[in-house]
Design a protein around this motif. Structure first.
Motif, PDB file in Angstrom:
ATOM      1  N   PHE A  50       9.430   3.681 -11.143  1.00  0.00           N
ATOM      2  CA  PHE A  50       8.493   4.730 -11.561  1.00  0.00           C
ATOM      3  C   PHE A  50       7.036   4.268 -11.432  1.00  0.00           C
ATOM      4  O   PHE A  50       6.136   5.101 -11.436  1.00  0.00           O
ATOM      5  N   ALA A  51       6.824   2.972 -11.316  1.00  0.00           N
ATOM      6  CA  ALA A  51       5.458   2.466 -11.151  1.00  0.00           C
ATOM      7  C   ALA A  51       4.869   2.835  -9.799  1.00  0.00           C
ATOM      8  O   ALA A  51       3.660   2.663  -9.581  1.00  0.00           O
ATOM      9  N   MET A  52       5.669   3.361  -8.886  1.00  0.00           N
ATOM     10  CA  MET A  52       5.145   3.794  -7.595  1.00  0.00           C
ATOM     11  C   MET A  52       4.215   4.993  -7.731  1.00  0.00           C
ATOM     12  O   MET A  52       3.463   5.307  -6.793  1.00  0.00           O
ATOM     13  N   MET A  53       4.237   5.663  -8.881  1.00  0.00           N
ATOM     14  CA  MET A  53       3.298   6.757  -9.113  1.00  0.00           C
ATOM     15  C   MET A  53       1.860   6.258  -9.148  1.00  0.00           C
ATOM     16  O   MET A  53       0.929   7.019  -8.861  1.00  0.00           O
ATOM     17  N   CYS A  54       1.681   5.002  -9.503  1.00  0.00           N
ATOM     18  CA  CYS A  54       0.333   4.416  -9.606  1.00  0.00           C
ATOM     19  C   CYS A  54      -0.054   3.863  -8.231  1.00  0.00           C
ATOM     20  O   CYS A  54       0.330   2.753  -7.868  1.00  0.00           O
ATOM     21  N   ARG A  55      -0.803   4.620  -7.474  1.00  0.00           N
ATOM     22  CA  ARG A  55      -1.114   4.273  -6.089  1.00  0.00           C
ATOM     23  C   ARG A  55      -2.347   3.389  -5.952  1.00  0.00           C
ATOM     24  O   ARG A  55      -2.599   2.874  -4.856  1.00  0.00           O
ATOM     25  N   ARG A  56      -3.109   3.204  -7.012  1.00  0.00           N
ATOM     26  CA  ARG A  56      -4.389   2.494  -6.884  1.00  0.00           C
ATOM     27  C   ARG A  56      -4.352   1.105  -7.523  1.00  0.00           C
ATOM     28  O   ARG A  56      -5.393   0.531  -7.825  1.00  0.00           O
ATOM     29  N   VAL A  57      -3.196   0.536  -7.700  1.00  0.00           N
ATOM     30  CA  VAL A  57      -3.063  -0.752  -8.383  1.00  0.00           C
ATOM     31  C   VAL A  57      -3.656  -1.868  -7.516  1.00  0.00           C
ATOM     32  O   VAL A  57      -3.322  -2.006  -6.329  1.00  0.00           O
ATOM     33  N   LYS A  58      -4.525  -2.670  -8.145  1.00  0.00           N
ATOM     34  CA  LYS A  58      -5.111  -3.829  -7.475  1.00  0.00           C
ATOM     35  C   LYS A  58      -4.621  -5.150  -8.054  1.00  0.00           C
ATOM     36  O   LYS A  58      -4.635  -6.163  -7.362  1.00  0.00           O
ATOM     37  N   LEU A  59      -4.219  -5.153  -9.316  1.00  0.00           N
ATOM     38  CA  LEU A  59      -3.729  -6.366  -9.966  1.00  0.00           C
ATOM     39  C   LEU A  59      -2.413  -6.060 -10.657  1.00  0.00           C
ATOM     40  O   LEU A  59      -2.317  -5.089 -11.421  1.00  0.00           O
ATOM     41  N   PHE A  60      -1.412  -6.881 -10.409  1.00  0.00           N
ATOM     42  CA  PHE A  60      -0.111  -6.728 -11.060  1.00  0.00           C
ATOM     43  C   PHE A  60       0.334  -8.088 -11.583  1.00  0.00           C
ATOM     44  O   PHE A  60       0.377  -9.074 -10.846  1.00  0.00           O
TER      45      PHE A  60
END
Length: 487
Positions: free
Chosen positions: A393-403
């Protein structure tokens, strides 16, 4: 018969010649010399009298000769002590020099944790440390032995316990000081420390907090434990409050209720809040919506072991300027968040942190990532139930720069790779202590992705050796440069 002196001048009209001065006359009639002789005599009598004679003859007292710091004003000595008091050990040493240094060193202290409530009520705290701006009263509010070797430690509280406690004993409100005593202490503290900026207190009532709000207009940070809706009326008077931590219910320690009523009172009074943490608090959609509508400056919101009703997650988008959303030790997020098309999202949200949370409910996690779809930083630490299906479900967040992923044992290499390939802007990746993420399962596409990152920390287990694990993977020159840099 009369006799005439032989030295008498026979001719009265002739003036008598001046007498020649002698050394004996100079010795006996000279005032400075007489003082010196007197001082020598007094010195020979006794040490105490000699010290008194020196005090009368010297322009400075005898003590001043032994302690040259008495020649310095308090302002100058305070500046000197502030420069040399760079550690607690040094500050303690300075306080042992003399009473003057003890008092001056007390003026420099700004932060203090109180363990004895009588020290506050007696006024000694204010006399000893008049310039405090940060006071912690949590430990002092409990009736507990000071020298006990048994320490009860919780993430919100640490208290010493008696050794003769019953097995079913619960550390609750019965072991706190009476509310009247705590309120009197707060009134004393507020009257003596008008510049107070940070306060930690437990078990206070509305009147005690009102006294702090009236006497300490510069109060900016407050931690209140064992609070209820009525107590929040006193907090609402703190117009300049910016950082607030509310602790309502803590299992095994105490139980109090913070509901939508208290959250609404808080929102209407403390409109300048920047950071809010709710621990063990109840509430629902209405309470969180009120905070979002009234506290327009709110940038960080934390939920710790919350007791919120179903559907509260849909109120998060009302916090329009929220930058950080954090969950800690939550057994659930939102059991019934509602339909996804009605949830909305926080466009200004940048960071989503979940620590020691249970992420077993797919509907709840899906709603959370939907609300936080604009985040650029995701941190997952020691979360239970985070498997490949939940993490997808984290694929909804398209602007992730740091994980940052740590301590999530159910997630596999395949599940991780499937999601991070959808984050086209990813720049920093950290994977720590995830035993089901195997280095032998790293694909060519994932290894190529690693070469494009600005920061990579890859240690899913203690035997992690990334360079030796990918020697058989063809990554051309770009991969070789990357591993030299990682070395």
């Amino acid at each position: 018969m009369s006799f005439r002196s032989e030295n008498q001048n026979p001719n009265p009209t002739t003036p008598t010649p001046p007498l020649k001065k002698r050394w004996s006359d100079l010795w006996t009639k000279s005032k400075p010399i007489n003082q010196m002789v007197m001082a020598m005599k007094l010195r020979s009598l006794s040490p105490r009298r000699a010290a008194k004679a020196d005090a009368t003859l010297s322009p400075f007292p005898a003590v001043a000769i032994a302690d040259r710091t008495l020649l310095l004003s308090d302002q100058i000595l305070l500046k000197i002590l502030a420069l040399v008091s760079d550690s607690p050990a040094q500050r303690n040493s300075n306080s042992l020099v003399c009473k003057r240094w003890l008092n001056l060193q007390g003026r420099l202290l700004r932060s203090l944790t109180i363990s004895d409530w009588n020290f506050l009520l007696s006024g000694r705290l204010i006399h000893r440390f008049p310039n405090l701006n940060h006071v912690d009263l949590l430990s002092a509010a409990f009736i507990s032995p000071r020298n006990s070797a048994i320490l009860l430690s919780h993430r919100v509280l640490s208290v010493h316990l008696h050794s003769d406690l019953a097995p079913n004993w619960c550390f609750c409100e019965e072991n706190m000081l009476p509310v009247e005593v705590i309120d009197n202490g707060l009134a004393t503290l507020a009257a003596g420390c008008p510049n107070l900026r940070r306060l930690h207190v437990i078990g206070a009532s509305e009147m005690g907090l009102l006294s702090v709000a009236e006497e300490c207009p510069t109060l900016q940070e407050l931690e209140l434990q064992c609070c209820s809706d009525n107590v929040l009326r006193g907090i609402a008077a703190c117009a300049n409050l910016q950082i607030l931590k509310l602790v309502g219910h803590v299992d095994g320690l105490y139980s109090s209720v913070v509901s939508d009523i208290g959250l609404t009172i808080l929102a209407q009074g403390c409109k300048r809040l920047v950071r809010l943490e709710l621990c063990g608090c109840e509430g629902s959609f209405d309470g969180i919506k009120a905070i979002g509508k009234c506290c327009l400056m709110l940038e960080e919101l934390t939920f710790s072991d919350h007791k919120m009703d179903d559907g509260w997650l849909a109120a998060i988008p009302f916090c329009e300027n929220l930058k950080t959303l954090r969950f800690q030790s939550c057994k659930r997020i939102d059991s019934n968040p509602g339909m996804e098309e009605y949830l909305g999202s926080c466009s200004a949200l940048e960071r989503l942190h979940l620590q020691k949370c249970q992420l077993r409910d797919k509907k709840s996690v899906s709603a959370l990532f939907s609300v936080c779809r604009a985040v650029r930083e995701i941190v997952l630490q020691d979360c239970w139930g985070l498997d490949n299906s939940i993490f997808s479900f984290a694929m909804m967040c398209r602007r992730v720069k740091l994980f940052y992923l740590e301590g999530c044992s159910l997630l596999t290499t395949e599940g991780l790779e499937h999601v991070i390939h959808s984050w086209k802007e990813l720049q920093s990746l950290r994977v720590v202590s995830c035993k089901n993420i195997k280095e032998c399962e790293i694909s060519t596409a994932l290894a190529t992705l690693f070469t494009s990152l600005k920061e990579l920390r890859w240690s899913p287990d203690t035997k992690s050796l990334l360079q030796s694990s990918v020697t058989g993977i063809t990554m051309a020159k770009k991969g070789g440069k990357f591993f030299k840099r990682a070395r």
